[in-house]
Each structure stands twice: as structure tokens, then as C-alpha cells.
Scaffold this active site. Structure first.
Site, PDB file in Angstrom:
ATOM      1  N   HIS A  78       0.860  -1.194   0.000  1.00  0.00           N
ATOM      2  CA  HIS A  78       0.000   0.000   0.000  1.00  0.00           C
ATOM      3  C   HIS A  78       0.895   1.242   0.000  1.00  0.00           C
ATOM      4  CE1 HIS A  78      -2.915   2.979   1.230  1.00  0.00           C
ATOM      5  NE2 HIS A  78      -3.869   2.106   0.934  1.00  0.00           N
TER       6      HIS A  78
ATOM      7  N   GLU B  48      -4.146   1.708  -7.340  1.00  0.00           N
ATOM      8  CA  GLU B  48      -4.508   2.810  -6.446  1.00  0.00           C
ATOM      9  C   GLU B  48      -3.591   4.010  -6.721  1.00  0.00           C
ATOM     10  OE1 GLU B  48      -6.634   1.481  -2.720  1.00  0.00           O
ATOM     11  OE2 GLU B  48      -4.530   1.237  -2.257  1.00  0.00           O
TER      12      GLU B  48
HETATM   13  P1  PGA Z   1      -9.637   5.731   0.357  1.00  0.00           P
HETATM   14  O1  PGA Z   1      -8.461   4.692   0.620  1.00  0.00           O
HETATM   15  O2  PGA Z   1     -10.804   4.948  -0.178  1.00  0.00           O
HETATM   16  O3  PGA Z   1      -9.908   6.312   1.720  1.00  0.00           O
HETATM   17  O4  PGA Z   1      -9.130   6.732  -0.605  1.00  0.00           O
HETATM   18  C1  PGA Z   1      -8.209   3.646  -0.247  1.00  0.00           C
HETATM   19  C2  PGA Z   1      -6.974   2.948   0.239  1.00  0.00           C
HETATM   20  O5  PGA Z   1      -6.079   3.588   0.753  1.00  0.00           O
HETATM   21  O6  PGA Z   1      -6.832   1.725   0.157  1.00  0.00           O
END
Ligand code: PGA
Length: 249
Positions: A93, A165
Site C-alpha cells: 500500500h 490505487e
Molecule cells: P480511500 O483509501 O478509499 O480512503 O481513498 C483507499 C486505500 O487507501 O486503500
């Protein structure tokens, strides 16, 4: 296949709050609706395991130690996670890459340890705002994926989910367009095809994560090649999370 929905609770919910949350959530959630994975903090895993017993919801964790050897004070081993009923673990992440300085070698080791313990690794990749502004999105994705999957056998990809992401979208309220996500998904599949096989490229599971809400989730419902979503803040309130799930399936 039902859409994959991953809930990343990050550093939220005490054990008591997890219990209250799941009582509310489970009263409203219908098991057949999605492939749901809930990644709680370590301190909530035992309670979540107990409460999810008999439900079609998989338990996830948000981190794993690089190896299961001695001398890792403060870490959680693969064996401990498996014992808590964990089937999925989030690795790479951007918050761990950036705040906790996890480099590509460490991420690769964590993925291998998850696989060794027969868990599925949810491997997060995504470009920073700087990468995006200088049109480096696709090359960043390629580098991160190749570093993360180094040394893996093709059959191990069955136990990998790639979470796209964009770093600038996480927690910011900003999201990429459907076209941008489609392009990223296509390029992730191409990297896997080139490095493993075209079958692997077709079959790899890919989800999108970053600032998903009941309002914008519709945009991500029918993106070609996208298998689901990863939700952070949007999962913290059970009513809001149910709305998101109901809108994506
Ligand atoms: P968010 O986070 O939906 O709060 O933007 C997603 C993540 O960090 O996995």
C-alpha cells in the site's frame, strides 16, 4: 464472477467498535452479492473471525512480516495471520511504501511470505501525482508490478490481486476517469502477459482503489477488465459501505 470488494479499514476500529460495526453490517449485508474481503487491523482479527464465521465474507489483514523467522519484534507472521483465519493480505500500500519506507525488495518478500502461507496477496500499485503529471503512470505501474512479482511462478498469480490505487486519489476525494482506469488496467494486463503469458494477463484479478463513495462508485462499475474495487474511508460507516457494495454489483 461477482465483483470483488475489498474493505481496507486502515488504522480504524477498536475491538469493541469492530464488534458494533459488524453487528450492524451483517444485519444488512446479503452474502451472495459480492466477493467481499474485509481487511481489519490486527487487533480486530480475532473478533472478526468469530463474527464472520459461517458468512461468505473473507478476512483480510493489512500487513505481514517479510519472513516467519525469529527476531522480528513488533511484527506479525504469516502463521499468526492464518491462525486468525486470514485469507488475504494487503501488501505494498502506498501508505506503507511512503510512511514506512517499504521498498520493492521488502514488498516482494512480503508477497512471497503471504503465498508461502497460502494466502492471497492484494498487491497495491499506483502512480504519484508527480508521475502522473509527467506522464509516467504506465511506466511506474510496470516497474512496481515487475518488482513486486519478481521470482513468482505463473501458477502463483492465482493468488494475487492487483489493486490499482493512484497515490493522488487515496483519501483525497479525487478519482481518475473511467478511461484512465481502463488504460491502467489494460497496461497492467499487458505487463503480466509479456512477463508470464497472455492467459495470465487475461486472468489476473485487478481492482481499483482511491476515494470511492456511493456517489462516484457508478463510474467504476462497468470498466472493461476491472474485477472490483478497494474501499478505504468509504467502508468505515456500515450504511455507506452497504450503499457502495449495492451500487457496484
Ligand atoms: P480511500 O483509501 O478509499 O480512503 O481513498 C483507499 C486505500 O487507501 O486503500
Amino acid at each position: 464472477m461477482n465483483k470483488i470488494v475489498i474493505a481496507n479499514f486502515k488504522m480504524n476500529k477498536t475491538d469493541k467498535e469492530t464488534k458494533e460495526y459488524l453487528i450492524n453490517f451483517l444485519a444488512k449485508y446479503e452474502d451472495y452479492k459480492s466477493n467481499l474481503i474485509m481487511a481489519f487491523p490486527f487487533t480486530s482479527l480475532a473478533t472478526a473471525k468469530y463474527m464472520l464465521d459461517g458468512r461468505k465474507i473473507a478476512l483480510g489483514a493489512q500487513n505481514i512480516c517479510e519472513d516467519d523467522k525469529e527476531g522480528c519484534t513488533g511484527e506479525i507472521s504469516g502463521k499468526m495471520l492464518v491462525d486468525c483465519g486470514v485469507k488475504y493480505v494487503i501488501v505494498g500500500h502506498s501508505e506503507r511504501r511512503n510512511k514506512f519506507k517499504e521498498d520493492s525488495k521488502k514488498i516482494n518478500n512480503k508477497i512471497k511470505n503471504a503465498l508461502k502461507n497460502r494466502m492471497t496477496a492484494i498487491v497495491c500499485v499506483g502512480e504519484s501525482l508527480v508521475d502522473r503529471n509527467i506522464m509516467n503512470t504506465l511506466s511506474t505501474l510496470k516497474r512496481q508490478i515487475e518488482d513486486a512479482l519478481k521470482g513468482l511462478y505463473e501458477n502463483e498469480l492465482e493468488n494475487i490481486i492487483i489493486a490499482y490505487e493512484p497515490v493522488w486519489a487515496i483519501g483525497s476525494g479525487k478519482t481518475p476517469t473511467a478511461k484512465e482506469v481502463e488504460l491502467a488496467v489494460k497496461s497492467i494486463r499487458k505487463v503480466i502477459s509479456d512477463d508470464f503469458s497472455s492467459k495470465a494477463g487475461e486472468q489476473i484479478k485487478i481492482v481499483y482503489g482511491g476515494s470511492l463513495t456511493p456517489k462516484n462508485i457508478g463510474v467504476f462499475k462497468d470498466i472493461k477488465g476491472l474485477d472490483g474495487v478497494l474501499v478505504g474511508r468509504g467502508c468505515l460507516d456500515s450504511n455507506i459501505f452497504i450503499q457502495i457494495i449495492n451500487s457496484i454489483i
